[in-house]
Design a protein around this motif. Structure first.
Motif, mmCIF file in Angstrom:
data_model
loop_
_atom_site.group_PDB
_atom_site.id
_atom_site.type_symbol
_atom_site.label_atom_id
_atom_site.label_comp_id
_atom_site.label_asym_id
_atom_site.label_seq_id
_atom_site.Cartn_x
_atom_site.Cartn_y
_atom_site.Cartn_z
ATOM 1 N N PHE A 17 0.820 -1.203 0.000
ATOM 2 C CA PHE A 17 0.000 0.000 0.000
ATOM 3 C C PHE A 17 0.857 1.257 0.000
ATOM 4 C CE2 PHE A 17 -2.714 -3.320 1.832
ATOM 5 C CZ PHE A 17 -3.809 -3.227 0.996
ATOM 6 N N GLN A 18 0.182 2.398 -0.197
ATOM 7 C CA GLN A 18 0.878 3.671 -0.385
ATOM 8 C C GLN A 18 1.667 4.112 0.838
ATOM 9 O OE1 GLN A 18 -1.663 6.816 -1.752
ATOM 10 N NE2 GLN A 18 -0.244 8.436 -1.228
ATOM 11 N N GLU A 19 1.048 4.061 2.021
ATOM 12 C CA GLU A 19 1.688 4.598 3.217
ATOM 13 C C GLU A 19 1.999 3.470 4.204
ATOM 14 O OE1 GLU A 19 3.657 5.948 5.703
ATOM 15 O OE2 GLU A 19 3.170 7.542 4.300
ATOM 16 N N PRO A 20 3.266 3.029 4.240
ATOM 17 C CA PRO A 20 3.607 1.885 5.092
ATOM 18 C C PRO A 20 3.391 2.131 6.577
ATOM 19 C CG PRO A 20 5.588 2.910 4.185
ATOM 20 C CD PRO A 20 4.423 3.536 3.495
ATOM 21 N N MET A 21 3.443 3.398 7.025
ATOM 22 C CA MET A 21 3.275 3.661 8.456
ATOM 23 C C MET A 21 1.865 3.296 8.925
ATOM 24 S SD MET A 21 5.695 4.408 10.464
ATOM 25 C CE MET A 21 5.150 5.367 11.869
ATOM 26 N N THR A 22 0.888 3.346 8.042
ATOM 27 C CA THR A 22 -0.462 2.953 8.428
ATOM 28 C C THR A 22 -0.688 1.459 8.228
ATOM 29 O OG1 THR A 22 -1.323 3.468 6.230
ATOM 30 C CG2 THR A 22 -1.396 5.223 7.865
ATOM 31 N N ARG B 102 17.195 -8.988 0.619
ATOM 32 C CA ARG B 102 16.741 -9.055 -0.775
ATOM 33 C C ARG B 102 16.121 -7.738 -1.227
ATOM 34 N NH1 ARG B 102 16.637 -8.969 -4.981
ATOM 35 N NH2 ARG B 102 15.824 -10.227 -6.663
ATOM 36 N N VAL B 103 15.452 -7.027 -0.305
ATOM 37 C CA VAL B 103 14.811 -5.761 -0.669
ATOM 38 C C VAL B 103 15.692 -4.558 -0.353
ATOM 39 C CG1 VAL B 103 12.496 -6.708 -0.415
ATOM 40 C CG2 VAL B 103 13.572 -5.585 1.547
ATOM 41 N N GLY B 104 16.970 -4.825 -0.023
ATOM 42 C CA GLY B 104 17.922 -3.725 0.097
ATOM 43 C C GLY B 104 18.040 -3.086 1.466
ATOM 44 N N ILE B 105 17.662 -3.798 2.550
ATOM 45 C CA ILE B 105 17.876 -3.294 3.911
ATOM 46 C C ILE B 105 19.285 -3.677 4.347
ATOM 47 C CG2 ILE B 105 17.132 -3.405 6.321
ATOM 48 C CD1 ILE B 105 15.098 -2.050 4.609
ATOM 49 N N GLN C 72 12.773 2.901 3.592
ATOM 50 C CA GLN C 72 13.049 1.642 4.285
ATOM 51 C C GLN C 72 11.755 0.957 4.709
ATOM 52 O OE1 GLN C 72 15.653 3.364 7.268
ATOM 53 N NE2 GLN C 72 17.443 2.362 6.392
ATOM 54 N N ARG C 73 10.784 1.756 5.177
ATOM 55 C CA ARG C 73 9.495 1.159 5.570
ATOM 56 C C ARG C 73 8.805 0.525 4.367
ATOM 57 N NH1 ARG C 73 9.112 5.853 9.123
ATOM 58 N NH2 ARG C 73 7.987 7.022 7.513
ATOM 59 N N GLN C 74 8.905 1.198 3.214
ATOM 60 C CA GLN C 74 8.284 0.626 2.026
ATOM 61 C C GLN C 74 8.983 -0.673 1.630
ATOM 62 O OE1 GLN C 74 5.474 0.306 0.789
ATOM 63 N NE2 GLN C 74 5.160 2.288 -0.201
ATOM 64 N N ARG C 75 10.290 -0.739 1.818
ATOM 65 C CA ARG C 75 11.029 -1.974 1.525
ATOM 66 C C ARG C 75 10.580 -3.119 2.444
ATOM 67 N NH1 ARG C 75 15.795 -1.075 -1.608
ATOM 68 N NH2 ARG C 75 16.013 1.136 -2.116
ATOM 69 N N THR D 217 4.750 4.390 -4.355
ATOM 70 C CA THR D 217 5.875 5.344 -4.372
ATOM 71 C C THR D 217 5.452 6.796 -4.243
ATOM 72 O OG1 THR D 217 5.839 5.536 -6.792
ATOM 73 C CG2 THR D 217 7.199 3.784 -5.859
ATOM 74 N N THR D 218 4.154 7.059 -4.089
ATOM 75 C CA THR D 218 3.654 8.434 -4.139
ATOM 76 C C THR D 218 4.289 9.339 -3.090
ATOM 77 O OG1 THR D 218 1.555 7.734 -5.084
ATOM 78 C CG2 THR D 218 1.582 9.870 -3.976
ATOM 79 N N ALA D 219 4.475 8.832 -1.868
ATOM 80 C CA ALA D 219 4.964 9.683 -0.783
ATOM 81 C C ALA D 219 6.490 9.676 -0.661
ATOM 82 C CB ALA D 219 4.341 9.231 0.539
ATOM 83 N N LEU D 220 7.197 9.105 -1.624
ATOM 84 C CA LEU D 220 8.639 8.936 -1.508
ATOM 85 C C LEU D 220 9.403 9.945 -2.361
ATOM 86 C CD1 LEU D 220 8.799 5.032 -1.747
ATOM 87 C CD2 LEU D 220 8.668 6.428 0.320
ATOM 88 N N ASP D 221 10.652 10.225 -1.952
ATOM 89 C CA ASP D 221 11.537 11.084 -2.731
ATOM 90 C C ASP D 221 11.840 10.433 -4.081
ATOM 91 O OD1 ASP D 221 11.888 12.945 -0.598
ATOM 92 O OD2 ASP D 221 13.212 11.498 0.346
ATOM 93 N N VAL D 222 12.242 11.261 -5.051
ATOM 94 C CA VAL D 222 12.445 10.733 -6.407
ATOM 95 C C VAL D 222 13.531 9.661 -6.448
ATOM 96 C CG1 VAL D 222 11.556 12.673 -7.719
ATOM 97 C CG2 VAL D 222 13.910 12.750 -6.905
ATOM 98 N N THR D 223 14.599 9.832 -5.683
ATOM 99 C CA THR D 223 15.654 8.816 -5.696
ATOM 100 C C THR D 223 15.153 7.512 -5.105
ATOM 101 O OG1 THR D 223 16.464 9.760 -3.612
ATOM 102 C CG2 THR D 223 17.585 10.427 -5.629
ATOM 103 N N ILE D 224 14.340 7.591 -4.028
ATOM 104 C CA ILE D 224 13.789 6.385 -3.408
ATOM 105 C C ILE D 224 12.740 5.774 -4.325
ATOM 106 C CG2 ILE D 224 12.707 5.438 -1.346
ATOM 107 C CD1 ILE D 224 15.436 6.692 -0.867
#
Length: 529
Positions: free
Chosen positions: A94-99, A136-139, A157-160, A180-187
Motif C-alpha cells: 500500500f501507499q503509506e507503510p506507516m499505516t 533481498r529488498v535492500g535493507i 526503508q518502511r516501504q522496503r 511510491t507516491t509519498a517517496l523522494d524521487v531517488t527512493i
C-alpha cells in the motif's frame, strides 16, 4: 488462461439507503511475469477494483461479475479459500507503510507472522528467511535491524519492509497500490527498480495502481486507464503513450506542471535572509538527561529570498528542508541570524512575534490533516482573522467569499465541511486560509504531492497567479522536481542538513554542480522519461 482474470466487475456501496456505483463493468487480465497498470485520478475506482480481487471490501459493498485467480472464483468464495489466497498467492503493497505496519511490533515479528501463518515456518528457520528477505529488498545490516520498530526507519526503508512482507510467501501476483507516491524521487527510482527486478526473478504478475503516468511508462507492459469507475482505454504501454485514443487519456498525458514563474525585478528588496542558521536537536541519555550528541538537522544555512520570489528547497527525506522553513518562521528554536522584512527575528518578543505571524503563513502537504473536520469552510478560512484582527473592517463572510473566488472556489460552498470537498478543493481552502491574511511570506511544504497530476497543474497555476498579484515570497519545499522547476526562481539543494548547492533554477536544472544534485535530477528524469 490468465493468472488473474477480471470480467465485468461491478462494485456499489450502500449509503443512506442508496447504492452508489464505484466500479462499472471493468474487465482486464494479468498474466504471469506481466505488469499491468491501473491509471486514473482519485475516485476513479482503481483501489476498489484491486481490493475486489480478494474480497477485501467492507460489508457495505455489493460486488458482481467475475474475478478468477488461477481458475478459482474469488467473488463469493468461502473464507477458507480467501484466507489461503490473501497474502500467500496474492499480496498487497500500500501507499503509506506507516499505516500498514504495526507501530508496536518489531520488524522481525511482523514479517515472521506472515511466514508462520501461511507456511508454518518458525524458529531459526524463520529468522534466517526474514534476514534473507530484508537483504533481498535492500535493507543494509539486516540482522541488526530485526528489533527495530517502523518509526525508526525512513519512508523508503518502511516501504522496503512492506515489500519484504508481501514477498515472504512468494506470491504469484503482487498488487502495488500507489507504493511510491509519498517517496523522494531517488527512493521512488530504487523501489521501482526493485519491483521490476523481483518481478523478473520471481516471475510474478504485477498489478500497479497509480495516478502518475511517468511511472507507468517506466514499469508497465499494459495500461488500463480508469475514469469514473470505468476503463476508458486499454492497450500496450508504448502504444497508449504514442497514440492515445481517448480524450481523458490525452488529458492525463498532458497534465504536467510546465513553464516558469514571472521574473522578479532586479531592484526588489530582500524579504527574508538567514546567516549561518543552525538547528541541532540534542540527544539525551541517562537519568539526568545528559547530552551525548546532536542530530544536526540544519547546518550553517545562509539563504535569501526577495519579495515576489520563489526559493525551491529540494532534497531527500531527512535533509532538513522543513526544519529550515520552520526555523525561519520561529516555530522551532535555532541559532544564527534571521532577518524578516528588515527586522531581526531573533530579537522579537512573544508579542512582536504574534503580531508578525500574519505576515508568515504555511500550507502543508495534507490538507485533510490540517483542516479541522468540525469547522466549516468559512470558519477555517476566517480563523486567522479572529487571531490577528480584521483590518478592512468588512463583514468576515464577504472577505471569505472574496478570497474563495481568488483561489477558484465557489463561495456558495463556504458552509460545507472539509469531507465534502475533493483533495484539490481542500488544498485551495488551505491556501485561502493563508491568503486571507495577506502575508508577505508563504511556506509551501509539499503542497502538491498528495494530488492528482491534473490538480497539481491547477494548483501551480493558482500559486503563480497569486504570487504576481500580491508580490508574495514563497519557500517551496517538494520532492517533485518538475513542480519545483515550474514554480521556482532559485533552487536550494539540501543533504543531511547541509546546503550543498544553490542557484538560479534554470541554470541548476541544466547544469548541476554537485554529484548529489545530479543524482536527484537524473532520478526525476528517469521517472518522467
Amino acid at each position: 488462461m490468465s493468472l488473474l482474470d477480471v470480467q465485468d466487475l461491478t462494485v456499489s456501496f450502500r449509503q443512506d439507503g442508496q447504492l452508489i456505483p464505484a466500479v462499472k463493468g471493468v474487465s482486464f487480465t494479468v498474466d504471469k511475469g506481466e505488469t499491468v497498470a491501473l491509471v486514473g485520478e482519485s475516485g476513479s475506482g482503481k483501489s476498489v477494483t484491486a481490493l475486489s480481487t480478494v474480497s477485501l471490501l467492507g460489508a457495505s459493498a455489493q460486488v458482481a461479475g467475475s474475478v478468477t485467480y488461477d481458475g478459482q472464483q474469488m467473488i463469493g468464495a468461502k473464507e477458507k479459500l480467501l484466507r489461503k489466497v490473501r497474502g500467500n498467492d496474492i499480496s498487497f503493497i500500500f501507499q503509506e507503510p506507516m499505516t500498514s505496519l504495526n507501530p508496536l511490533h518489531t520488524l522481525e515479528k511482523q514479517i515472521r507472522e506472515s511466514l508462520e501463518l501461511h507456511q508454518g515456518i518458525t524458529g531459526e528457520e524463520a529468522r534466517g528467511r526474514i534476514i534473507e528477505l530484508m537483504e533481498r529488498v535492500g535493507i543494509r545490516d539486516a540482522e541488526s535491524r530485526l528489533d527495530a520498530y517502523p518509526h525508526q526507519l525512513s519512508g523508503g526503508q518502511r516501504q522496503r519492509i512492506m515489500i519484504a512482507m508481501a514477498l515472504a510467501n512468494k506470491p504469484d501476483i503482487l498488487i502495488a497500490d500507489e507504493p511510491t507516491t509519498a517517496l523522494d524521487v531517488t527512493i521512488q527510482a530504487q523501489i521501482l527498480d526493485l519491483l521490476a527486478e523481483l518481478k523478473r526473478e520471481e516471475g510474478m504478475g504485477l498489478l500497479f495502481i497509480t495516478h502518475d503516468l511517468g511511472i507507468v511508462q517506466r514499469i508497465a507492459d499494459r495500461v488500463c486507464v480508469m475514469k469514473d469507475g470505468e476503463i476508458v482505454e486499454t492497450g500496450p504501454t508504448a502504444e497508449i503513450f504514442a497514440n492515445p485514443q481517448h480524450d481523458y487519456t490525452r488529458k492525463l498525458l498532458s497534465a504536467r506542471a510546465v513553464g516558469e514563474p514571472d521574473p522578479v525585478p532586479e531592484n526588489t528588496e530582500t524579504l527574508v535572509e538567514t546567516d549561518a542558521l543552525r538547528v541541532w536537536f540534542p540527544i539525551q541519555r541517562g537519568f539526568f538527561k545528559k547530552t551525548v550528541g546532536h542530530v544536526k538537522a540544519v547546518n550553517e544555512a545562509s539563504i535569501s529570498v526577495r519579495a515576489g520570489e520563489t526559493l525551491g528547497i529540494v532534497g531527500e527525506s531527512g535533509s532538513g528542508k522543513t526544519t529550515l522553513a520552520l526555523a525561519i518562521m520561529r516555530l522551532i528554536e535555532s541559532e544564527g541570524g534571521i532577518r524578516f522584512d528588515g527586522e531581526d527575528v531573533n530579537g522579537w518578543n512573544t508579542r512582536q512575534l504574534r503580531r508578525r505571524r500574519a505576515d508568515m503563513q504555511i500550507v502543508f502537504q495534507d490538507p485533510f490533516g490540517s483542516l479541522s473536520p468540525r469547522m466549516t469552510c468559512e470558519q477555517i478560512i476566517a480563523e486567522g482573522l479572529g487571531v490577528h484582527g480584521n483590518p478592512d473592517g468588512r463583514p468576515v463572510r464577504d472577505l471569505v467569499a472574496e478570497v474563495m473566488r481568488e483561489v477558484e472556489l465557489n463561495p456558495e460552498t463556504m458552509d460545507r465541511y472539509p469531507h465534502e470537498f475533493s483533495g484539490g478543493q481542500r488544498q485551495r481552502i488551505a491556501i485561502a486560509r493563508a491568503m486571507i491574511l495577506r502575508p508577505k511570506l508563504v511556506v509551501l511544504d509539499e503542497p502538491t504531492s498528495a494530488l492528482d497530476m491534473t490538480v497539481q497543474v491547477q494548483i501551480v497555476d493558482l500559486l503563480r497567479r497569486l504570487q504576481v498579484k500580491y508580490g508574495l515570497a514563497y519557500l517551496f519545499i517538494s520532492h517533485d522536481l518538475n513542480v519545483v522547476r515550474a514554480m521556482s526562481h532559485r533552487v536550494l539543494v539540501m543533504k543531511q542538513g547541509d546546503v550543498i548547492e544553490t542557484g538560479e533554477a534554470q541554470a541548476l536544472f541544466d547544469a548541476p554542480q554537485t554529484e548529489y544534485a545530479r543524482t536527484l535530477l537524473h532520478a526525476a528524469l528517469d521517472l518522467t522519461a
